[in-house]
Structure formats: C-alpha cells, structure tokens
Design an enzyme around this catalytic site. Structure first.
Site, PDB file in Angstrom:
ATOM      1  N   SER A 139     -12.152  -1.287   8.161  1.00  0.00           N
ATOM      2  CA  SER A 139     -12.828  -1.129   9.457  1.00  0.00           C
ATOM      3  C   SER A 139     -13.744  -2.329   9.671  1.00  0.00           C
ATOM      4  O   SER A 139     -14.193  -2.967   8.710  1.00  0.00           O
ATOM      5  CB  SER A 139     -13.663   0.158   9.458  1.00  0.00           C
ATOM      6  OG  SER A 139     -14.559   0.188  10.551  1.00  0.00           O
ATOM      7  N   TYR A 152     -19.341   6.816   5.624  1.00  0.00           N
ATOM      8  CA  TYR A 152     -18.150   6.125   6.121  1.00  0.00           C
ATOM      9  C   TYR A 152     -18.302   4.621   5.924  1.00  0.00           C
ATOM     10  O   TYR A 152     -17.367   3.941   5.469  1.00  0.00           O
ATOM     11  CB  TYR A 152     -17.944   6.450   7.599  1.00  0.00           C
ATOM     12  CG  TYR A 152     -16.748   5.778   8.225  1.00  0.00           C
ATOM     13  CD1 TYR A 152     -15.485   6.342   8.126  1.00  0.00           C
ATOM     14  CD2 TYR A 152     -16.873   4.575   8.927  1.00  0.00           C
ATOM     15  CE1 TYR A 152     -14.372   5.736   8.708  1.00  0.00           C
ATOM     16  CE2 TYR A 152     -15.777   3.953   9.496  1.00  0.00           C
ATOM     17  CZ  TYR A 152     -14.533   4.534   9.385  1.00  0.00           C
ATOM     18  OH  TYR A 152     -13.441   3.919   9.951  1.00  0.00           O
TER      19      TYR A 152
END
Length: 267
Positions: A139, A152
């Site tokens: 990401s 996350y």
C-alpha cells in the site's frame, strides 16, 4: 512475463482488487484460482466467472493454508503465480481498550503473517516452474504511517520490507517477486467504517485502473507495480515526511470525533 499461459492463485479474490484481478486475468486467458473465507461470495464469484476455480481458505489460519496447499498442489501442479492480496483495514483509536489482545493484531495476522505463511508454503511448488512469480499487495501507506489505521500501517510497512528481502533472496531463481503498491482504492475495505470516504478524492482510484497498471507492469517484468500517485507519495515521504504524516493525521481527528458522537447516541 507471460500471464496468458499462467496458473494464478489469488487470495481474497471475491472483492475489491482481488475480484478485479480475477476479472482481468480471466479475460487475458490465465487459469485463475480464487480463495477467500466466505464460501457464499466465492460461489457468487464463480457464477460470474465460470472458468475460475475456488477454494475456501483463511490466510490468518496456518492449518487452513496447509489444507489449501495440499488441494491446490494436487489439482494444479503447474501453479506458477501466487498473488497475496487478502487484506483487512480497520480504523483504530489505540487508547480504546475494547479490542482483545487477539483481536488487536488482526491485520498483522491477515495482511502480514498470512502473506508470509502463504509464500513459505507455496514457494517450493513455484520454484519448480520454469517461470514463476509472487505478487505481494502492499500500500502507499507503507511509505507513511496513517495514524487512523495504525495496525494496518504497520502490516503494510512489513509487507514492503519482507517483499524487498524476498526479492533479493530469490534473484537467482525462476521466481520473480513483484510488489503491487495501490494508493487509496475504492473497495469494501471501507464498508464498516464510521469515517466516510471521499469517493471523489484525488488520492483514491478505481480498482480496475490499479489492476490494469499492475498487469501491464508484470508483463513488462517491473518489480514494483504502482500508479503515478504512489510516485508522488514516495517523493513526499522523503522530502517532507512530517507534513505528509500530519496531513494524514487529520483523518484520525475526524474519526475520533465521529466515534465520540456515535458512542453518545448509543447511550
């Protein structure tokens, strides 16, 4: 890399980026294996794409991974691409003590530990193929901690570090290592958030566009698969890291206020 003649296993293949990978790789002509925890969603995905193969599996459970490997290696001994896509993203206030010790690390278990375990389990099979690949989905948040999604953020930074190390270790083998680095992509990761996402934000993109970039990059053997926006984020993370982190932290302040409001309404 020739994707048309490949046999591809995609974790988390029933929604978001995973489902779009199923769609575009099927269209190319690859043999596609989709996995996921939800058998109903897997069945629905197979109805939409009748040529794919489905297996119910949970990447956060080691025994489930072992069983998946046994079934796939028996039925698809020519498997040559593993796409570690399964993921979860939660908005968390770290001062909230409600989550249990087991629950608080959920994203690590799915996004990072699951990815590592899948790679470890399937690597011997991939290494037997004349041309193979592992694609790990990280990401843009790997370049900057996003305070509203702290676990996350940690998991995706870990994915990036692990992928770089894996690529170095496998450089003299037949197994290529790709890292797909999406920015904010409009998926069902956000479906349970109290904090609404801005669908018109310039910092997000549609899953189909992200996957198109990734597939083109794989075909050209580019080790990192990302759109222009990620290049900007990488640059900013080096030049003005504090400004980038503080910009993202505004979302946490919004999240905290919305949580307080929601809690007051339930009292």
């Amino acid at each position: 890399m020739n994707l048309q003649r490949s046999t591809v296993l995609i974790t988390g293949g029933t929604s978001g980026i995973g489902l779009e990978l199923v769609r575009q790789l099927t269209k190319i002509g690859a043999t596609v294996i989709a996995t996921g925890r939800d058998l109903i969603k897997l069945t629905e995905t197979q109805k939409e794409f009748p040529k794919i193969h489905i297996f119910q599996s949970d990447v956060s459970d080691a025994e489930s991974i072992r069983k998946l490997y046994y079934k796939v290696s028996q039925q698809f001994p020519d498997l040559n691409i593993l796409i570690n896509n399964a993921g979860e993203m939660r908005l968390l206030d770290l001062q909230d003590t409600t989550p249990s010790l087991e629950n608080i690390t959920r994203e690590i278990d799915i996004n990072l530990s699951g990815l590592i375990q899948m790679t470890h389990q399937f690597l011997p099979l991939l290494a037997k193929q004349p041309s193979a690949a592992i694609v790990n989905v990280s990401s843009g948040i790997a370049f900057m901690p996003f305070s509203v999604a702290p676990v996350y953020s940690a998991s995706k930074a870990g994915v990036r570090a692990y992928t770089q190390a894996l690529r170095l270790q496998l450089k003299d083998t037949s197994v290529k290592v790709f890292e797909m680095i999406p920015p904010g992509v409009k998926t069902n990761l956000q479906k349970d958030w109290v904090l609404p996402t801005d669908s018109n934000s310039s910092l997000t993109m549609e899953a189909d566009k992200m996957v198109k970039i990734a597939i083109k990059g794989m075909q050209q053997n580019k080790p990192e698969l990302y759109p222009t926006l990620i290049g900007v984020i990488r640059w900013a993370s080096r030049i003005v890291p504090g400004a980038l982190i503080n910009f993202g932290h505004k979302e946490f302040e919004r999240f905290k206020q919305l949580n307080i409001k929601a809690n007051n309404q339930t009292k």
